[in-house]
Design a protein around this motif. Sequence first.
Motif, mmCIF file in Angstrom:
data_model
loop_
_atom_site.group_PDB
_atom_site.id
_atom_site.type_symbol
_atom_site.label_atom_id
_atom_site.label_comp_id
_atom_site.label_asym_id
_atom_site.label_seq_id
_atom_site.Cartn_x
_atom_site.Cartn_y
_atom_site.Cartn_z
ATOM 1 N N ILE A 189 40.186 33.570 39.439
ATOM 2 C CA ILE A 189 40.255 34.737 38.875
ATOM 3 C C ILE A 189 41.794 34.984 38.162
ATOM 4 N N LEU A 190 42.927 34.474 38.731
ATOM 5 C CA LEU A 190 44.124 34.769 38.355
ATOM 6 C C LEU A 190 44.348 33.874 37.005
ATOM 7 N N LEU A 234 40.952 32.909 44.303
ATOM 8 C CA LEU A 234 42.023 33.774 43.651
ATOM 9 C C LEU A 234 42.461 33.150 42.326
ATOM 10 N N SER A 242 38.945 40.228 32.298
ATOM 11 C CA SER A 242 38.876 41.001 33.581
ATOM 12 C C SER A 242 38.470 40.362 34.457
ATOM 13 N N PRO A 243 38.454 40.564 35.691
ATOM 14 C CA PRO A 243 37.849 39.857 36.909
ATOM 15 C C PRO A 243 36.312 40.069 36.823
ATOM 16 N N VAL A 244 35.894 40.927 36.388
ATOM 17 C CA VAL A 244 34.371 41.101 36.448
ATOM 18 C C VAL A 244 33.755 40.122 35.245
ATOM 19 N N GLU A 245 34.495 40.217 34.198
ATOM 20 C CA GLU A 245 34.119 39.037 32.980
ATOM 21 C C GLU A 245 34.215 37.765 33.423
ATOM 22 N N THR A 246 35.165 37.485 34.411
ATOM 23 C CA THR A 246 35.519 36.085 34.829
ATOM 24 C C THR A 246 34.235 35.698 35.727
ATOM 25 N N ILE A 247 33.976 36.584 36.559
ATOM 26 C CA ILE A 247 32.956 36.266 37.768
ATOM 27 C C ILE A 247 31.624 36.093 37.036
ATOM 28 N N SER A 275 42.085 32.914 34.967
ATOM 29 C CA SER A 275 41.219 33.557 33.776
ATOM 30 C C SER A 275 41.925 34.980 33.189
ATOM 31 N N LEU A 276 42.685 35.609 34.430
ATOM 32 C CA LEU A 276 43.293 36.836 33.975
ATOM 33 C C LEU A 276 44.507 36.667 33.074
#
Length: 99
Positions: free
Chosen positions: A20-21, A17, A30-35, A23-24
Motif C-alpha cells: 500500500i505504501l 503495508l 489512493s489505498p482503495v485504488e491500489t487494493i 503504491s501511495l
Amino acid sequence: MKVFGKAFLGGTVFAILMFILVSLFAEGMSPVETISKLTDHPLKLVSLLQMVVVCGLVFGGFFALIAWASRRNKERTETDRLMREYLEKKLKEDAENGK
C-alpha cells in the motif's frame, strides 16, 4: 502465541503495508485504488496472497531462529554457571582433604 506465529502475523502485516505504501508514494494512487488494482484479477490476488505468505514465513523463520539461539545461549550460560559452582565446591573439598 509462539514466536513464529507472532512474527508470521507481523510479516504479513508488513508486506500488506509495504504494498500500500509503495503504491501511495511511488505511483500516487489512493489505498482503495491500489487494493482494487491488486485484486481485480484472480491470478493477481493469488500472487498477492503468495507474496504475503512468503513474507510472513521469512519473518517467522528468522525470528524463530533468533529466539532459539537466544534460548540456547541462556541454557548454555546457566549450565556453565552450575558447572563452575560444582567444580569450585569439589576443589575446596579436595583442598580440605589434602591438608
